[in-house]
Design an enzyme around this catalytic site. Structure first.
Site, PDB file in Angstrom:
ATOM      1  N   CYS A 155       0.844  -1.192   0.000  1.00  0.00           N
ATOM      2  CA  CYS A 155       0.000   0.000   0.000  1.00  0.00           C
ATOM      3  C   CYS A 155       0.881   1.243   0.000  1.00  0.00           C
ATOM      4  CB  CYS A 155      -0.885  -0.021   1.245  1.00  0.00           C
ATOM      5  SG  CYS A 155      -1.964   1.404   1.371  1.00  0.00           S
ATOM      6  N   HIS A 198      -9.101  -3.616  -2.170  1.00  0.00           N
ATOM      7  CA  HIS A 198      -8.130  -2.812  -1.413  1.00  0.00           C
ATOM      8  C   HIS A 198      -8.499  -1.320  -1.458  1.00  0.00           C
ATOM      9  CE1 HIS A 198      -3.732  -2.037  -0.253  1.00  0.00           C
ATOM     10  NE2 HIS A 198      -4.221  -0.829  -0.514  1.00  0.00           N
ATOM     11  N   GLU A 199      -8.802  -0.813  -2.657  1.00  0.00           N
ATOM     12  CA  GLU A 199      -9.074   0.629  -2.803  1.00  0.00           C
ATOM     13  C   GLU A 199     -10.424   1.018  -2.192  1.00  0.00           C
ATOM     14  OE1 GLU A 199      -6.529   2.112  -3.437  1.00  0.00           O
ATOM     15  OE2 GLU A 199      -5.392   0.588  -4.509  1.00  0.00           O
ATOM     16  N   HIS A 202     -10.212   1.531   1.464  1.00  0.00           N
ATOM     17  CA  HIS A 202      -9.688   2.857   1.834  1.00  0.00           C
ATOM     18  C   HIS A 202     -10.824   3.866   2.017  1.00  0.00           C
ATOM     19  CE1 HIS A 202      -5.338   2.749   1.844  1.00  0.00           C
ATOM     20  NE2 HIS A 202      -5.278   2.130   0.675  1.00  0.00           N
TER      21      HIS A 202
HETATM   22 ZN   LIG Z   1      -3.644   1.149  -0.085  1.00  0.00          ZN
END
Ligand SMILES: [Zn+2]
Length: 223
Positions: A155, A198-199, A202
């Site tokens: 990341c 993953h995004e 966030h």
């Molecule tokens: Zn990330």
């Protein structure tokens, strides 16, 4: 009665409506513009975005900085697709410049990683010919497959480490808005689906380390 004296101001009826209308207008529009630019971004975000041109990368927020980490843990909000919004146009270009920056060379990025709490991500589509980078507004995962995959993740906001997770879904169903305001539903699998997972995490203030910690806890509980 608790003995305190309460003073009441009596406004004539129409005056009351004018006053409440003004308050509503202030709440709706009062904090969303800066230097005359009408935008869905906060004035602080507008300043940050418009500070440099569209090819200049933005600073990536890191979890080892206390102030940065607080923002990285905050939920992002809806962004209205609008091709005429100059701030949104500049922002998506600068977010792209950031993920493609020679220091980063990432495969995906989310707006909170540069200090902007809006539902915007860039993802490299390894599942499409020529593997293009695409921008998505308000992405939401509607279905996670039970079948998982083992993938190494890193990341941009977590320096100097990468870890293998085994709890990411193999396939996801998702929906999002394009910059033109078209609502799309899609099904993605493999490595590209991990980038989306993953995004989109966030945007909810979740980092891949949280999944790693959960996996470690589950393994130690089963022993
Ligand atoms: Zn990330």
């Amino acid at each position: 009665m608790n003995g305190s004296y309460k003073r009441t101001i009596l406004y004539p009826q129409p005056m009351k409506y004018i006053l409440s209308f003004s308050v509503i207008c202030f709440i709706l529009f009062g904090c969303s513009s800066s230097k005359g630019i009408k935008s869905s971004f906060s004035s602080q975000e507008v300043n940050l975005i418009m500070h440099s041109d569209s090819i200049t990368p933005m600073r990536v927020y890191k979890i080892n900085n206390k102030k940065d980490s607080l923002l990285l843990r905050t939920k992002s909000t809806y962004i209205k697709p609008d091709l005429k919004d100059p701030v949104l146009q500049r922002f998506v270009k600068r977010l792209y410049a950031t993920v493609r920056d020679s220091i980063s060379m990432g495969v995906g990025i989310a707006a909170p990683q540069v200090g902007v709490l809006k539902n915007i991500i860039w993802v490299q589509r390894f599942d499409k010919p020529d593997m293009p980078f695409e921008v998505y507004l308000n992405p939401k995962i509607t279905k996670y497959s039970k079948k998982t995959q083992k993938v190494k993740e890193g990341c941009l906001s977590i320096p100097n480490r990468s870890d293998t997770l085994s709890s990411r879904s193999l396939t996801i169903s998702l929906e999002y808005d394009t910059m033109e305001g078209v609502h799309i539903t899609d099904t993605v699998e493999g490595f590209t689906s991990v980038i989306f997972q993953h995004e989109i995490d966030h945007l909810h203030g979740i980092l891949y380390l949280d999944h790693l910690q959960k996996e470690i806890k589950e393994v130690s509980n089963s022993n």
